[in-house]
Scaffold this motif. Structure first.
Motif, PDB file in Angstrom:
ATOM      1  N   UNK B 227       0.833  -1.193   0.000  1.00 14.16           N
ATOM      2  CA  UNK B 227       0.000   0.000   0.000  1.00 14.16           C
ATOM      3  C   UNK B 227       0.869   1.246   0.000  1.00 14.16           C
ATOM      4  N   UNK B 228       0.296   2.345  -0.547  1.00 19.37           N
ATOM      5  CA  UNK B 228       1.047   3.590  -0.602  1.00 19.37           C
ATOM      6  C   UNK B 228       0.973   4.332   0.731  1.00 19.37           C
ATOM      7  N   UNK B 229      -0.177   4.197   1.400  1.00 18.80           N
ATOM      8  CA  UNK B 229      -0.359   4.911   2.666  1.00 18.80           C
ATOM      9  C   UNK B 229      -0.860   3.944   3.749  1.00 18.80           C
ATOM     10  N   UNK B 230      -0.727   4.386   5.000  1.00 24.29           N
ATOM     11  CA  UNK B 230      -1.258   3.585   6.103  1.00 24.29           C
ATOM     12  C   UNK B 230      -2.777   3.544   6.052  1.00 24.29           C
ATOM     13  N   UNK B 231      -3.353   4.619   5.493  1.00 24.56           N
ATOM     14  CA  UNK B 231      -4.798   4.658   5.295  1.00 24.56           C
ATOM     15  C   UNK B 231      -5.284   3.432   4.533  1.00 24.56           C
ATOM     16  N   UNK B 232      -4.572   3.146   3.423  1.00 28.04           N
ATOM     17  CA  UNK B 232      -4.944   1.991   2.599  1.00 28.04           C
ATOM     18  C   UNK B 232      -4.802   0.697   3.375  1.00 28.04           C
ATOM     19  N   UNK B 233      -3.702   0.579   4.094  1.00 25.76           N
ATOM     20  CA  UNK B 233      -3.474  -0.625   4.885  1.00 25.76           C
ATOM     21  C   UNK B 233      -4.622  -0.808   5.868  1.00 25.76           C
ATOM     22  N   UNK B 234      -4.933   0.287   6.534  1.00 23.72           N
ATOM     23  CA  UNK B 234      -5.937   0.244   7.586  1.00 23.72           C
ATOM     24  C   UNK B 234      -7.297  -0.169   7.028  1.00 23.72           C
ATOM     25  N   UNK B 235      -7.693   0.501   5.944  1.00 26.01           N
ATOM     26  CA  UNK B 235      -8.997   0.199   5.373  1.00 26.01           C
ATOM     27  C   UNK B 235      -9.045  -1.219   4.839  1.00 26.01           C
ATOM     28  N   UNK B 236      -7.932  -1.656   4.253  1.00 28.44           N
ATOM     29  CA  UNK B 236      -7.870  -3.019   3.727  1.00 28.44           C
ATOM     30  C   UNK B 236      -8.039  -4.050   4.822  1.00 28.44           C
ATOM     31  N   UNK B 237      -7.498  -3.732   5.999  1.00 28.30           N
ATOM     32  CA  UNK B 237      -7.575  -4.683   7.102  1.00 28.30           C
ATOM     33  C   UNK B 237      -8.936  -4.656   7.783  1.00 28.30           C
ATOM     34  N   UNK B 238      -9.462  -3.462   7.894  1.00 27.06           N
ATOM     35  CA  UNK B 238     -10.657  -3.289   8.696  1.00 27.06           C
ATOM     36  C   UNK B 238     -11.926  -3.643   7.945  1.00 27.06           C
ATOM     37  N   UNK B 239     -11.992  -3.292   6.658  1.00 32.02           N
ATOM     38  CA  UNK B 239     -13.243  -3.466   5.912  1.00 32.02           C
ATOM     39  C   UNK B 239     -13.733  -4.888   5.827  1.00 32.02           C
ATOM     40  N   UNK B 240     -12.857  -5.865   5.517  1.00 29.76           N
ATOM     41  CA  UNK B 240     -13.357  -7.239   5.402  1.00 29.76           C
ATOM     42  C   UNK B 240     -14.033  -7.718   6.680  1.00 29.76           C
TER      43      UNK B 240
END
Lengths: 371, 249
Positions: B227-240
């Motif tokens: 991911x480019x940002x921690x935002x992406x990491x976070x959303x990727x982890x949390x959404x599922x």
């Protein structure tokens, strides 16, 4: 390490600052015992002055004049009308201009001197039954004392009033209220103020910080209650001084014993306050719980206003768990009867048991949710 | 480098619900450790166990060298804590708050005076030191709360969303303060909802549903998740997981 502050000391200083800084509340708390003693003392007393009396005297003679003069000279009574026929009394009663009527039989003196039982009629305005019977009792007392006096001349005199109530001319209901007031003020300071102050910390999140600090739960509780205990003792002194200065309420027993009992009673209230704060979800809930759970029973179920004996049996059982009920017995005993430990140990023991139970519950409720 | 926080299989259950499920991590002394996760992911429960407000159901944790289950009193003496709610007394002055917390943590009068002077000097609160805390702007209050939590020079300081609701400039200053204490050797354990702040941490962990889903230096974590940002990491982890999204900046 003389200059090392103990954590408890620092905490108590902080509590004092909170109390001293909230000027409005502090003023109210300091003036409250004074205001309560004066207000209750004047407003809630059972004794009545200025009884407006109508005299019906069909045949005035030396005996009726003598008795009428006694009423006229008594500060409790004011003769508003005198008449030879009963017609006058009725409209005065109806208009509420008279409280009590005294009707002599015809030839009162003659009847007395013959030694036959002589009837006197007392008619009271009983729209307030308590006031009515109190007024009748006052009048009966005046008649009885007149009877005793002329009886002393050797003649057999018998005036028969309807009421034969024992009358204590010095009975002042304020004497009975002051111990109850002390209980009420102590409950207010201890249970109510402690629960408000503690639940405020809970609501604002500062309590969490305290629980994370090296302070022990008992130190937090002690630090919270100590300043209020001092305030409470100050209030006992104010109430006693006000009662003595304004109403000349006697103090016959040991002041040390009363203060000790006050400390004991305050600690019961403080533990109750801590417990309420621990259980209540918010400051508002804590305040309501403290008001409903301590102030109301204190005023209504303690014998302060309504005698416990006049309560229904099931409600009388409830009064056993009202701490004020026991404290009032102690305070009345010390102040009015001058009795000591010999007579009051039972009540003191009950309060001690209550304290132990509440204190354990309070400290437990304060364990930082270590479950 | 010594270990300041050591967590092994720490678990907390409430009835049949497992709020924290067997988490393990360690934080080195002087490290700034970001503890991230959505609301309800178990962050608060985990912190409460570390600061001794909640007993673990199983597993071990030691903070500043003391076991939280067997030595909670020692843990409390060696940590500082600043909660997301403002934790100073509004009706006391700046000075009085300092005196109170210094006293609670057993500092001597001269320590309280010296450290208080230094604190007031650093925060440039000289003129307000005898004013009630309620009159200070929010940003100053937060900085003051942090400084007071550091007054007894704890080995580890726990900051629970310390920058909630403050302006970007104050946040910046706040993080400078965090770096300063970390440089002096204090371990900083911080939770935040601002993922740009997470970039300032030496290492982060992201909690999802009571477990730690990712851990490492911010760059490492981004790389691992591509991911480019921690935002992406976070959303990727949390959404599922179906958990609500954080109020990320």
């Amino acid at each position: 390490m003389a200059d090392r502050r103990s954590a408890l000391h620092a905490f108590i200083v902080k509590e004092m600052r909170h109390i001293l800084r909230d000027r409005q509340t502090l003023t109210i708390l300091l003036l409250l015992p004074l205001a309560m003693v004066v207000l209750f003392g004047y407003a809630l007393r059972n004794d009545i002055t200025d009884v407006r009396l109508v005299v019906i005297d069909p045949t005035p003679d030396y005996a009726t004049i003598a008795l009428r003069n006694r009423f006229a000279g008594n500060p409790r009574f004011e003769i508003v009308a005198t008449s030879q026929t009963p017609d006058l009394a009725e409209p005065l009663f109806r208009r509420g201009d008279a409280d009590l009527a005294l009707a002599f039989p015809p030839r009162f003196a003659e009847s007395l001197s013959q030694g036959v039982p002589t009837r006197l009629l007392l008619v009271g305005d009983a729209s307030d039954p308590n006031t009515g019977s109190t007024m009748a009792a006052y009048a009966t007392a005046v008649i009885t004392s007149y009877q005793t006096e002329i009886g002393a001349t050797g003649q057999a005199v018998r005036i028969v009033p309807q009421l034969r109530m024992r009358f204590n001319p010095t009975l002042e209901s304020v004497n009975l209220f002051v111990p109850g007031l002390i209980a009420l003020v102590l409950t207010l300071i201890t249970a109510l103020m402690t629960s408000i102050s503690l639940s405020r910390e809970k609501e604002r999140g500062t309590l969490e910080i305290l629980l994370v600090s090296p302070l022990h739960p008992w130190q937090i509780i002690l630090g919270k209650v100590m300043p209020y205990l001092l305030l409470a003792l100050g209030n006992v002194a104010t109430a006693l001084l006000a009662a003595w200065a304004v109403f000349h309420v006697p103090f016959r027993g040991s002041l040390v014993l009363l203060l000790s009992a006050s400390v004991l009673y305050s600690m019961v209230g403080l533990s109750l306050g801590v417990l309420i704060a621990a259980l209540a979800p918010s400051q508002r809930a804590a305040m309501l719980a403290a008001l409903a759970g301590t102030m109301l029973p204190n005023a209504l179920l303690s014998g302060m206003i309504f005698p416990i004996a006049s309560l229904p049996a099931w409600l009388r059982m409830v009064t056993y768990v009202v701490p004020a009920r026991w404290f009032i017995v102690i305070a009345r005993g010390i102040m009015l009867k001058g009795v000591g430990l010999t007579y009051l140990w039972k009540e003191l023991a009950v309060l001690t048991v209550m304290l132990v139970v509440l204190l354990i519950a309070a400290v437990r409720s304060f364990k930082p949710r270590f479950a | 480098m010594t270990t300041a926080i050591d967590v092994r299989n720490l678990t907390r259950r409430f009835g049949s619900f497992t709020a924290v499920e067997s988490i393990s991590f360690d934080v080195r002394q002087g490290e700034v450790f970001g503890f991230l996760g959505a609301n309800g992911a178990g962050k608060t429960t985990a912190i409460k166990m570390l600061i001794g407000l909640l007993a673990p159901s199983s597993g071990q944790a030691s903070v500043a060298g003391f076991d939280v289950s067997t030595n909670p009193d020692d843990v409390r003496r060696h940590i500082g804590y600043m909660s997301q709610r403002f934790s100073l007394y509004e009706d006391l002055t700046v000075r009085e708050n300092i005196t109170l917390y210094g006293g609670i943590y057993g500092l001597t009068d001269s320590e309280i005076r010296d450290r208080g002077d230094a604190l007031i000097g650093t925060l440039q609160l000289g003129r307000s030191s005898d004013e009630r805390v309620e009159s200070l702007p929010l940003g100053w209050k937060q900085k003051l709360a942090f400084s007071v939590a550091m007054l007894h020079e704890p080995a580890v300081v726990f900051l629970d969303e310390p920058t909630g609701g403050v302006d970007p400039i104050t946040r910046r200053q706040f993080w400078e303060m965090i770096y300063t204490v970390a440089e002096r050797g204090t371990t900083v354990f911080v939770t935040t909802h601002y993922l740009d702040e997470a970039e300032y941490c030496d290492r982060i962990s992201i909690m999802v549903d009571g477990r730690i889903a990712a851990m490492g230096a911010p760059a490492e974590v981004k790389q691992r998740f591509g991911a480019a940002t921690l935002d992406e990491v976070f959303l990727g982890l949390v959404r599922p997981a179906g958990v609500q999204t954080p109020q990320s900046a």
